[in-house]
Design a protein around this motif. Sequence first.
Motif, PDB file in Angstrom:
ATOM      1  N   MET A 194       0.895  -1.198   0.050  1.00  0.00           N
ATOM      2  CA  MET A 194       0.043  -0.076   0.187  1.00  0.00           C
ATOM      3  C   MET A 194       0.919   1.238  -0.103  1.00  0.00           C
ATOM      4  SD  MET A 194      -2.837   1.205   2.816  1.00  0.00           S
ATOM      5  CE  MET A 194      -3.425   2.766   2.685  1.00  0.00           C
ATOM      6  N   ILE A 195       1.749   1.426   1.006  1.00  0.00           N
ATOM      7  CA  ILE A 195       2.619   2.425   1.066  1.00  0.00           C
ATOM      8  C   ILE A 195       3.804   2.739  -0.403  1.00  0.00           C
ATOM      9  CG2 ILE A 195       4.844   3.516   2.176  1.00  0.00           C
ATOM     10  CD1 ILE A 195       3.847   1.930   4.818  1.00  0.00           C
ATOM     11  N   LYS A 196       3.949   1.649  -0.904  1.00  0.00           N
ATOM     12  CA  LYS A 196       4.677   1.635  -2.134  1.00  0.00           C
ATOM     13  C   LYS A 196       3.815   2.300  -3.279  1.00  0.00           C
ATOM     14  CE  LYS A 196       8.105  -2.044  -1.341  1.00  0.00           C
ATOM     15  NZ  LYS A 196       8.426  -3.469  -2.036  1.00  0.00           N
ATOM     16  N   LYS A 197       2.537   1.932  -3.106  1.00  0.00           N
ATOM     17  CA  LYS A 197       1.642   2.354  -4.359  1.00  0.00           C
ATOM     18  C   LYS A 197       1.397   3.894  -4.163  1.00  0.00           C
ATOM     19  CE  LYS A 197      -0.894  -1.930  -5.463  1.00  0.00           C
ATOM     20  NZ  LYS A 197      -2.177  -2.532  -5.517  1.00  0.00           N
ATOM     21  N   ILE A 198       1.176   4.274  -3.064  1.00  0.00           N
ATOM     22  CA  ILE A 198       0.898   5.622  -2.786  1.00  0.00           C
ATOM     23  C   ILE A 198       2.153   6.594  -2.792  1.00  0.00           C
ATOM     24  CG2 ILE A 198       0.581   7.338  -0.995  1.00  0.00           C
ATOM     25  CD1 ILE A 198      -0.885   5.153   0.458  1.00  0.00           C
ATOM     26  N   TYR A 199       3.466   5.827  -2.554  1.00  0.00           N
ATOM     27  CA  TYR A 199       4.624   6.469  -3.141  1.00  0.00           C
ATOM     28  C   TYR A 199       4.873   7.065  -4.458  1.00  0.00           C
ATOM     29  CZ  TYR A 199       9.505   7.651  -3.083  1.00  0.00           C
ATOM     30  OH  TYR A 199      10.891   8.225  -3.252  1.00  0.00           O
ATOM     31  N   LEU A 200       4.595   5.813  -5.117  1.00  0.00           N
ATOM     32  CA  LEU A 200       4.839   5.710  -6.610  1.00  0.00           C
ATOM     33  C   LEU A 200       3.897   6.973  -7.143  1.00  0.00           C
ATOM     34  CD1 LEU A 200       5.877   4.675  -9.267  1.00  0.00           C
ATOM     35  CD2 LEU A 200       4.012   2.842  -9.302  1.00  0.00           C
ATOM     36  N   VAL A 201       2.420   7.064  -6.823  1.00  0.00           N
ATOM     37  CA  VAL A 201       1.597   7.894  -7.408  1.00  0.00           C
ATOM     38  C   VAL A 201       2.223   9.362  -6.751  1.00  0.00           C
ATOM     39  CG1 VAL A 201      -0.775   8.987  -7.224  1.00  0.00           C
ATOM     40  CG2 VAL A 201      -0.340   6.295  -7.299  1.00  0.00           C
ATOM     41  N   LEU A 202       2.594   9.326  -5.794  1.00  0.00           N
ATOM     42  CA  LEU A 202       3.097  10.692  -5.384  1.00  0.00           C
ATOM     43  C   LEU A 202       4.239  11.353  -5.974  1.00  0.00           C
ATOM     44  CD1 LEU A 202       2.831  10.578  -1.422  1.00  0.00           C
ATOM     45  CD2 LEU A 202       1.069  11.838  -3.110  1.00  0.00           C
ATOM     46  N   MET A 203       5.099  10.363  -6.160  1.00  0.00           N
ATOM     47  CA  MET A 203       6.252  10.740  -7.231  1.00  0.00           C
ATOM     48  C   MET A 203       5.794  11.279  -8.739  1.00  0.00           C
ATOM     49  SD  MET A 203       8.977  10.594  -5.532  1.00  0.00           S
ATOM     50  CE  MET A 203      10.279  10.284  -6.794  1.00  0.00           C
ATOM     51  N   MET A 204       4.675  10.504  -9.258  1.00  0.00           N
ATOM     52  CA  MET A 204       4.274  10.835 -10.375  1.00  0.00           C
ATOM     53  C   MET A 204       3.601  12.251 -10.385  1.00  0.00           C
ATOM     54  SD  MET A 204       2.577   7.230 -11.592  1.00  0.00           S
ATOM     55  CE  MET A 204       1.825   7.721 -13.111  1.00  0.00           C
ATOM     56  N   LEU A 205       3.029  12.559  -9.542  1.00  0.00           N
ATOM     57  CA  LEU A 205       2.234  13.654  -9.530  1.00  0.00           C
ATOM     58  C   LEU A 205       2.962  14.791  -9.247  1.00  0.00           C
ATOM     59  CD1 LEU A 205      -1.045  12.854  -7.413  1.00  0.00           C
ATOM     60  CD2 LEU A 205      -0.825  12.749 -10.087  1.00  0.00           C
ATOM     61  N   PHE A 206       3.905  14.774  -8.522  1.00  0.00           N
ATOM     62  CA  PHE A 206       4.908  15.891  -7.989  1.00  0.00           C
ATOM     63  C   PHE A 206       6.154  16.065  -8.844  1.00  0.00           C
ATOM     64  CE2 PHE A 206       2.262  15.383  -4.280  1.00  0.00           C
ATOM     65  CZ  PHE A 206       1.703  16.775  -3.972  1.00  0.00           C
ATOM     66  N   SER A 207       6.298  14.992  -9.798  1.00  0.00           N
ATOM     67  CA  SER A 207       7.499  15.136 -10.627  1.00  0.00           C
ATOM     68  C   SER A 207       7.479  16.423 -11.575  1.00  0.00           C
ATOM     69  CB  SER A 207       7.650  13.987 -11.580  1.00  0.00           C
ATOM     70  OG  SER A 207       6.610  13.955 -12.387  1.00  0.00           O
ATOM     71  N   VAL A 208       6.325  16.794 -11.632  1.00  0.00           N
ATOM     72  CA  VAL A 208       6.130  18.074 -12.671  1.00  0.00           C
ATOM     73  C   VAL A 208       6.321  19.360 -11.950  1.00  0.00           C
ATOM     74  CG1 VAL A 208       3.798  18.386 -12.080  1.00  0.00           C
ATOM     75  CG2 VAL A 208       4.730  19.341 -14.368  1.00  0.00           C
ATOM     76  N   VAL A 209       6.072  19.096 -10.639  1.00  0.00           N
ATOM     77  CA  VAL A 209       6.642  20.399  -9.552  1.00  0.00           C
ATOM     78  C   VAL A 209       8.056  20.635  -9.292  1.00  0.00           C
ATOM     79  CG1 VAL A 209       6.154  21.260  -7.345  1.00  0.00           C
ATOM     80  CG2 VAL A 209       4.217  19.727  -8.519  1.00  0.00           C
ATOM     81  N   ILE A 210       8.782  19.630  -9.190  1.00  0.00           N
ATOM     82  CA  ILE A 210      10.130  19.601  -9.121  1.00  0.00           C
ATOM     83  C   ILE A 210      10.840  20.004 -10.309  1.00  0.00           C
ATOM     84  CG2 ILE A 210      12.138  18.365  -8.503  1.00  0.00           C
ATOM     85  CD1 ILE A 210      10.057  16.418  -6.948  1.00  0.00           C
ATOM     86  N   PHE A 211      10.272  19.693 -11.407  1.00  0.00           N
ATOM     87  CA  PHE A 211      11.103  20.108 -12.589  1.00  0.00           C
ATOM     88  C   PHE A 211      10.763  21.569 -12.999  1.00  0.00           C
ATOM     89  CE2 PHE A 211      10.879  20.489 -17.525  1.00  0.00           C
ATOM     90  CZ  PHE A 211      12.304  20.008 -17.570  1.00  0.00           C
ATOM     91  N   ALA A 212      11.899  22.424 -12.742  1.00  0.00           N
ATOM     92  CA  ALA A 212      11.972  23.661 -13.313  1.00  0.00           C
ATOM     93  C   ALA A 212      10.934  24.631 -13.069  1.00  0.00           C
ATOM     94  CB  ALA A 212      12.110  23.682 -14.866  1.00  0.00           C
ATOM     95  N   GLN A 213      10.269  24.588 -11.698  1.00  0.00           N
ATOM     96  CA  GLN A 213       9.212  25.537 -11.219  1.00  0.00           C
ATOM     97  C   GLN A 213       9.770  26.723 -10.858  1.00  0.00           C
ATOM     98  OE1 GLN A 213       6.290  23.779  -8.884  1.00  0.00           O
ATOM     99  NE2 GLN A 213       5.786  25.591  -7.956  1.00  0.00           N
ATOM    100  N   LYS A 214       9.322  28.016 -11.512  1.00  0.00           N
ATOM    101  CA  LYS A 214       9.890  29.132 -11.043  1.00  0.00           C
ATOM    102  C   LYS A 214       8.668  30.068 -10.654  1.00  0.00           C
ATOM    103  CE  LYS A 214      13.960  27.661 -11.750  1.00  0.00           C
ATOM    104  NZ  LYS A 214      13.767  26.371 -11.979  1.00  0.00           N
ATOM    105  N   THR A 215       8.956  30.991  -9.888  1.00  0.00           N
ATOM    106  CA  THR A 215       8.179  32.105  -9.439  1.00  0.00           C
ATOM    107  C   THR A 215       8.872  33.822  -9.840  1.00  0.00           C
ATOM    108  OG1 THR A 215       7.391  30.860  -8.060  1.00  0.00           O
ATOM    109  CG2 THR A 215       6.892  33.224  -7.631  1.00  0.00           C
ATOM    110  N   VAL A 216       7.754  34.347 -10.565  1.00  0.00           N
ATOM    111  CA  VAL A 216       8.131  35.932 -10.783  1.00  0.00           C
ATOM    112  C   VAL A 216       7.150  36.863 -10.027  1.00  0.00           C
ATOM    113  CG1 VAL A 216       8.586  37.515 -12.654  1.00  0.00           C
ATOM    114  CG2 VAL A 216       9.480  35.269 -13.002  1.00  0.00           C
ATOM    115  N   SER A 217       7.606  37.661  -9.269  1.00  0.00           N
ATOM    116  CA  SER A 217       6.951  38.635  -8.572  1.00  0.00           C
ATOM    117  C   SER A 217       7.258  40.054  -8.732  1.00  0.00           C
ATOM    118  CB  SER A 217       6.545  38.091  -7.236  1.00  0.00           C
ATOM    119  OG  SER A 217       7.971  38.171  -6.563  1.00  0.00           O
TER     120      SER A 217
END
Length: 898
Positions: A1-24
């Motif tokens: 169960m924990i492995k499945k959740i971890y896998l899904v979280l990695m998939m969902l948040f991979s786009v967050v980790i990749f080159a996310q920037k903020t301009v203000s």
Amino acid sequence: MIKKIYLVLMMLFSVVIFAQKTVSGKVTDEDGVAIPSASVTVEEPGKDAILAYGITNSKGEYKVTFTSSEPNVDLKIKAFNQKPLTKQISNSDQTLSFKMQSEATEIKEVKIKTKLITSRGDTIAYDLKAFDSKSDRTLADVMKKIPGIEVNADGSILYQGNAINKFYVNGKDLMEGGYGTINNSLPKDAVQKVEVLENHQPVKILQDKVPSDQAAINIKLKNSVTMTGRGEVGIGGSPLLWNVKLTPMFFGQKSQWVVNYKTNNMGEQVENEGNILGSMNMWEGRRSSMSQNNWLNIETASTPNLPVKRYLMNNVHFLSANYLTNIDSKKEWEFKANANYTNNAVERESNSVVTDIQQGTQYNMNFLNNFYTDKLKGELIFTKNAKKGFFKNTTSFSQFWNADRGFADRAGRSGNQSVESPTSSFQNSLSTIIPWKEKMVNFRSFISYQDDKQTLEIFPADYLQFPYKDPVTGDFTTIEFISGSKAIQNFRIKSLETSHSANVSFSTKGWTFTPQVGLDFSTDKLTTNFDGFTTSNFPDFSSFSYENNLKFTRFKPTASLGVNYKSDSWNLFANFPVNFNNIKAEDDLRGVSKSLNKVTFTPNVFAQYSFASFFKASINGNISNTFGDIQTAYAGYILTNPGGFNVMNPKNPIPETNSKSAGARLEYRNPLNNLFFNVGYNLSDTKNNLLASSAVNELGFSVIEYIESENKRTSNSYYAEIGKYFPKFKTNASLTFSDTNSKSQSRRNNQDINTSNKGNSLGFKFNNTYFSWMSIDFNMTKSWNKQSNGIIQNDLGKTEGYTHNLNVFFYPIENHTLGFYWDQINSNLGQTKLNNGFFDVSYQFTWSKKKIDFELKWMNIADKKVFERINVGDATITQTKMQLRPSQVMFTVKFNFK
């Protein structure tokens, strides 16, 4: 169960980790004066696609978060009477301020064009005119076409696949969750726009302190004071048919009201409009649709998976009234009064052939029912919802006088059945939040009392036939009843429930901590007895344990800590409760004396992260422990329906259920290109200490008892939905997919059954209003299911289903409409294929000056009398034919009240 959740979280948040920037930064004019409402967009160079956007606030400040693999991006700023500004910037976190040059915005033509969808903060606004067609008349008609929004038959609304928590009209919550009446009857012409309030916290004092993951709907009317409503009067034949709907409405700045009367006998289900559709915020107290404790039931005919209008044989009268008014000059205090009355008679009939794979038998079942609903409900609500305090008290009462009748024939054995079920109930819910310096103090109190009484009668009693397990040998034999006698099951339960809690909230730097203590207490008093006489081969039921006199009490002190955090990007709320469970069940008549004392820890967590302007990623998880209620503690046999007895072993412990669940979700909603999608994964694991064990004879009569045996149910599911509106073609399309796998355990005739289910479904929705002479609405669902448990296996457990609904409207001449309707429902099991098609046609003339429609409609043109369906159970396959409404013609006059 924990492995499945971890896998899904990695998939969902991979786009967050990749080159996310903020301009203000800040945008001003040449004199340094802040420019509010300027649009700030980020685009990849040379590409006509917006990565992210923002709007400057009243101070001219902006903040845009984006994701891109390019080394540089274009930042574009536009504002009224200012020269557009474009600057290429590096793909990095940075703070940039700009001064814009003045430039008069030249308007070449006096032509105003409203945007289809606009967004500001957590509010998305839809221009209703952009989505309606000539055949639409009500708010619900148009909302079905808006991307990201679904409207069910009862008027309930889903946004991005989840239920909304509030439904406002001009910012006021008149209906308190029962908004189906307004949604189905508010004329579209009265509405200016529909607003979706994402992450909506309805309690104002909690806003920016306690976040919410649910959305709300606000309907903005064209006028601040509006008298409107919708009415229909129809008459038809085969046999005499009628349909009357009268729903006047008033929406003012101080008060609002809706009165609703609907009656028909042509298969339209209107009584559910009184149900509570929205979910209530826990800070507002407790409130739910009142229902009966229906322990006893007659055997009921099956209903087809068709639109209700195809099979419902009804005669319904539904009357409701809702009133809201402000009772102070600051418009902080509101008084609401809601009441509804339902009188409904429903007839239902079905014929089934049941094949019992386990026992190698086959038998017929024919059921004819008459259900009579007679109920009254009322509510009084006082509310203060202000930034400096909250108060809400809801007093509800209801009375039921329901009765059911039935005739059953099972393998040649026939009998009449009836249930009388009067119920009285009362509830009061109080919640108040008081500011105390920098803190908030919340008190909540809930009291509920309900008295249910039911009587089930079967005549003649020899219709009944039950398996009986010899307590010595363990062998099964059959109990027969005396011919010409009557069997009667009496039941009564009186329930008292109270819940009280107090908490204090501390807020600092976006965090809110809420320690809470509470005390829950409930007591149920159950009395039952069964009267019936067996043949001479068996003793009378008076010598068996067929009576109950049970008292069941629950006492639960609780202590918990709530943790909430809210920022521009993050929403977090969690609760960590410790429960001191004390349960006791006593019945001297049956020798029941059970108790349970157990401490449980039941945390739940939800976290949501918003990024790149259009994305939201979230995770959730919880652990829960529930313990048996009075339905799992009685020891005397109860004939819950003529098909079988239920019994609990007095030696069994109090049932315990431990559940764990987790989920992850990614959402995208971009009003700039009208694209919405969401994808997610859910996982659950439930363990029980008692297992249902049924003894079933060759005619399907059963006795179900619960034995002490640990068992568990598991389920995991994936789902995805994508929708887009194409403004150039006036087309809205969406695609949904789900995959579910589950496993469960049971026992039947001393055989353990481990059942696994795998199901998939694919859905498609399409509507188009591009052509001035035609509009199309099309909904389709295709499903596949495979069940296996050692009894049902191979091709026996494989089923397929297909349904679609097609509505096509033609407008050959101004004010004339021709409609064509096609419902198709197919089901397959092996070589057995059942196809069910239904067709309707309509003609409508619109008196445009008076806004009155005259409609002539012919339903079920082919006069299809029955619907066929196949169901697969744990050990049975049932093929059923269900009675449908005959071909019928209706003439209806439809109008707006203003």
